[in-house]
Design a protein around this motif. Structure first.
Motif, PDB file in Angstrom:
ATOM      1  N   GLU A   1       0.812  -1.220   0.000  1.00 46.11           N
ATOM      2  CA  GLU A   1       0.000   0.000   0.000  1.00 46.11           C
ATOM      3  C   GLU A   1       0.846   1.271   0.000  1.00 46.11           C
ATOM      4  N   ASN A   2       2.176   1.117  -0.111  1.00 47.42           N
ATOM      5  CA  ASN A   2       3.095   2.268  -0.112  1.00 47.42           C
ATOM      6  C   ASN A   2       2.874   3.173   1.097  1.00 47.42           C
ATOM      7  N   ALA A   3       2.717   2.572   2.249  1.00 45.04           N
ATOM      8  CA  ALA A   3       2.530   3.345   3.483  1.00 45.04           C
ATOM      9  C   ALA A   3       3.793   4.133   3.791  1.00 45.04           C
ATOM     10  N   ALA A   4       3.607   5.283   4.403  1.00 43.08           N
ATOM     11  CA  ALA A   4       4.752   6.070   4.864  1.00 43.08           C
ATOM     12  C   ALA A   4       5.567   5.210   5.823  1.00 43.08           C
ATOM     13  N   HIS A   5       6.857   5.444   5.876  1.00 40.24           N
ATOM     14  CA  HIS A   5       7.708   4.671   6.795  1.00 40.24           C
ATOM     15  C   HIS A   5       7.683   5.322   8.173  1.00 40.24           C
ATOM     16  N   ASN A   6       6.501   5.385   8.742  1.00 45.42           N
ATOM     17  CA  ASN A   6       6.267   6.028  10.032  1.00 45.42           C
ATOM     18  C   ASN A   6       5.824   5.018  11.083  1.00 45.42           C
ATOM     19  N   TYR A   7       6.191   3.779  10.892  1.00 44.91           N
ATOM     20  CA  TYR A   7       5.722   2.715  11.776  1.00 44.91           C
ATOM     21  C   TYR A   7       6.883   1.862  12.249  1.00 44.91           C
ATOM     22  N   GLU A   8       6.634   1.187  13.367  1.00 40.41           N
ATOM     23  CA  GLU A   8       7.567   0.227  13.920  1.00 40.41           C
ATOM     24  C   GLU A   8       6.767  -1.022  14.262  1.00 40.41           C
ATOM     25  N   LEU A   9       7.130  -2.152  13.660  1.00 41.75           N
ATOM     26  CA  LEU A   9       6.458  -3.424  13.923  1.00 41.75           C
ATOM     27  C   LEU A   9       7.237  -4.147  15.012  1.00 41.75           C
ATOM     28  N   ILE A  10       6.562  -4.454  16.104  1.00 40.08           N
ATOM     29  CA  ILE A  10       7.228  -4.950  17.307  1.00 40.08           C
ATOM     30  C   ILE A  10       6.719  -6.347  17.657  1.00 40.08           C
ATOM     31  N   LEU A  11       7.648  -7.292  17.720  1.00 38.93           N
ATOM     32  CA  LEU A  11       7.324  -8.666  18.120  1.00 38.93           C
ATOM     33  C   LEU A  11       7.399  -8.732  19.640  1.00 38.93           C
ATOM     34  N   ASP A  12       6.263  -8.432  20.272  1.00 40.71           N
ATOM     35  CA  ASP A  12       6.188  -8.403  21.734  1.00 40.71           C
ATOM     36  C   ASP A  12       4.718  -8.378  22.117  1.00 40.71           C
ATOM     37  N   SER A  13       4.454  -8.722  23.356  1.00 46.06           N
ATOM     38  CA  SER A  13       3.092  -8.695  23.872  1.00 46.06           C
ATOM     39  C   SER A  13       2.601  -7.262  24.020  1.00 46.06           C
ATOM     40  N   HIS A  14       1.328  -7.068  23.745  1.00 41.18           N
ATOM     41  CA  HIS A  14       0.742  -5.747  23.950  1.00 41.18           C
ATOM     42  C   HIS A  14       0.816  -5.333  25.420  1.00 41.18           C
ATOM     43  N   ALA A  15       0.968  -6.277  26.316  1.00 41.76           N
ATOM     44  CA  ALA A  15       1.095  -5.964  27.737  1.00 41.76           C
ATOM     45  C   ALA A  15       2.367  -5.166  28.025  1.00 41.76           C
ATOM     46  N   ASN A  16       3.339  -5.204  27.111  1.00 47.12           N
ATOM     47  CA  ASN A  16       4.612  -4.510  27.293  1.00 47.12           C
ATOM     48  C   ASN A  16       4.688  -3.173  26.563  1.00 47.12           C
ATOM     49  N   MET A  17       3.573  -2.670  26.050  1.00 40.98           N
ATOM     50  CA  MET A  17       3.617  -1.439  25.261  1.00 40.98           C
ATOM     51  C   MET A  17       4.163  -0.249  26.036  1.00 40.98           C
ATOM     52  N   GLY A  18       4.045  -0.274  27.350  1.00 39.86           N
ATOM     53  CA  GLY A  18       4.574   0.817  28.166  1.00 39.86           C
ATOM     54  C   GLY A  18       6.077   0.968  28.074  1.00 39.86           C
ATOM     55  N   ASN A  19       6.776  -0.056  27.580  1.00 37.72           N
ATOM     56  CA  ASN A  19       8.229   0.012  27.399  1.00 37.72           C
ATOM     57  C   ASN A  19       8.616   0.751  26.123  1.00 37.72           C
ATOM     58  N   TYR A  20       7.647   1.109  25.287  1.00 39.07           N
ATOM     59  CA  TYR A  20       7.948   1.660  23.968  1.00 39.07           C
ATOM     60  C   TYR A  20       7.445   3.094  23.759  1.00 39.07           C
ATOM     61  N   ALA A  21       6.651   3.615  24.672  1.00 40.47           N
ATOM     62  CA  ALA A  21       6.105   4.963  24.528  1.00 40.47           C
ATOM     63  C   ALA A  21       6.075   5.646  25.888  1.00 40.47           C
ATOM     64  N   ALA A  22       6.200   6.956  25.859  1.00 42.22           N
ATOM     65  CA  ALA A  22       6.193   7.737  27.097  1.00 42.22           C
ATOM     66  C   ALA A  22       4.770   7.893  27.630  1.00 42.22           C
ATOM     67  N   PRO A  23       4.639   8.049  28.934  1.00 37.10           N
ATOM     68  CA  PRO A  23       3.307   8.292  29.509  1.00 37.10           C
ATOM     69  C   PRO A  23       2.654   9.532  28.886  1.00 37.10           C
ATOM     70  N   MET A  24       1.352   9.430  28.694  1.00 35.44           N
ATOM     71  CA  MET A  24       0.523  10.529  28.189  1.00 35.44           C
ATOM     72  C   MET A  24       1.030  11.105  26.858  1.00 35.44           C
ATOM     73  N   SER A  25       1.496  10.222  25.951  1.00 32.87           N
ATOM     74  CA  SER A  25       2.023  10.674  24.660  1.00 32.87           C
ATOM     75  C   SER A  25       1.228  10.145  23.468  1.00 32.87           C
ATOM     76  N   VAL A  26       0.277   9.252  23.706  1.00 35.07           N
ATOM     77  CA  VAL A  26      -0.386   8.537  22.619  1.00 35.07           C
ATOM     78  C   VAL A  26      -1.812   9.064  22.423  1.00 35.07           C
ATOM     79  N   SER A  27      -2.189   9.273  21.162  1.00 37.71           N
ATOM     80  CA  SER A  27      -3.526   9.785  20.834  1.00 37.71           C
ATOM     81  C   SER A  27      -4.566   8.695  20.679  1.00 37.71           C
ATOM     82  N   CYS A  28      -4.142   7.528  20.163  1.00 33.07           N
ATOM     83  CA  CYS A  28      -5.104   6.470  19.859  1.00 33.07           C
ATOM     84  C   CYS A  28      -4.427   5.115  19.997  1.00 33.07           C
TER      85      CYS A  28
END
Length: 187
Positions: A68-95
């Motif tokens: 789909e020629n998506a912008a290269h604005n993504y990171e695909l992470i092989l990890d449990s969603h339970a660990n998402m706090g290790n990848y983003a700062a608190p109160m930084s995510v919109s959705c």
């Protein structure tokens, strides 16, 4: 809204909310549909973190984004969603988007589970900025059973109503335990 399938219903609210430059999370990337949508919406200046525990999901998502020629604005992470706090700062995510259940076309024994899903939801609340949303699609019945659905709904019902608005909807006249969309807004 012309199409009333669960995926279009969820995409409608995501599209209304996500803006250019936002940081978004696809907590259960599956085949990459939500990752692609989030990538398009947040644009070149935004970023998408997409999680899954299956290599197959990462491969399908990568293939879809490239096709789909998506912008290269993504990171695909092989990890449990339970660990998402290790990848983003608190109160930084919109959705943050969740599709609970199993990978369509994948191994049905590899599905989201109540314990890790609730841990992921708890982590997501801390990551959301004020006004941020969680878009949940809860699949139940068949292989997924009802245990996860019931645990998630019980957890959502207990959220502090002064901090979170939780809107649960359902297809009331459809057979076979249709998926249930839930929108959570951080006040």
């Amino acid at each position: 809204m012309m199409n009333y399938q669960i995926t279009q219903w969820c995409a409608h609210f995501i599209t209304e909310h996500v803006k250019e430059g936002d940081l978004c999370i696809d907590a259960t990337m599956g085949n990459g549909n939500d990752t692609l949508l989030l990538s398009r919406l947040c644009g070149e200046k935004g970023h998408v973190l997409a999680f899954d525990i299956q290599e197959l999901a990462l491969a399908h998502t990568r293939e879809r984004l490239e096709k789909e020629n998506a912008a290269h604005n993504y990171e695909l992470i092989l990890d449990s969603h339970a660990n998402m706090g290790n990848y983003a700062a608190p109160m930084s995510v919109s959705c943050i988007v969740f599709n609970f259940g199993y990978l369509p076309g994948g191994d049905h024994s590899l599905a989201t589970r109540p314990d890790s899903s609730i841990l992921a939801l708890q982590a997501s609340l801390g990551l959301l900025k004020k006004g941020g949303i969680l878009m949940l699609c809860i699949y139940s019945g068949g292989d997924s059973g009802f245990e996860e659905r019931d645990a998630l709904l019980s957890w959502l019902k207990k959220l502090d109503s002064r901090k979170y608005l939780v809107i649960k909807t359902e297809y009331y006249n459809r057979p076979n335990n249709p998926p249930m969309p839930v929108l959570v807004v951080k006040q």
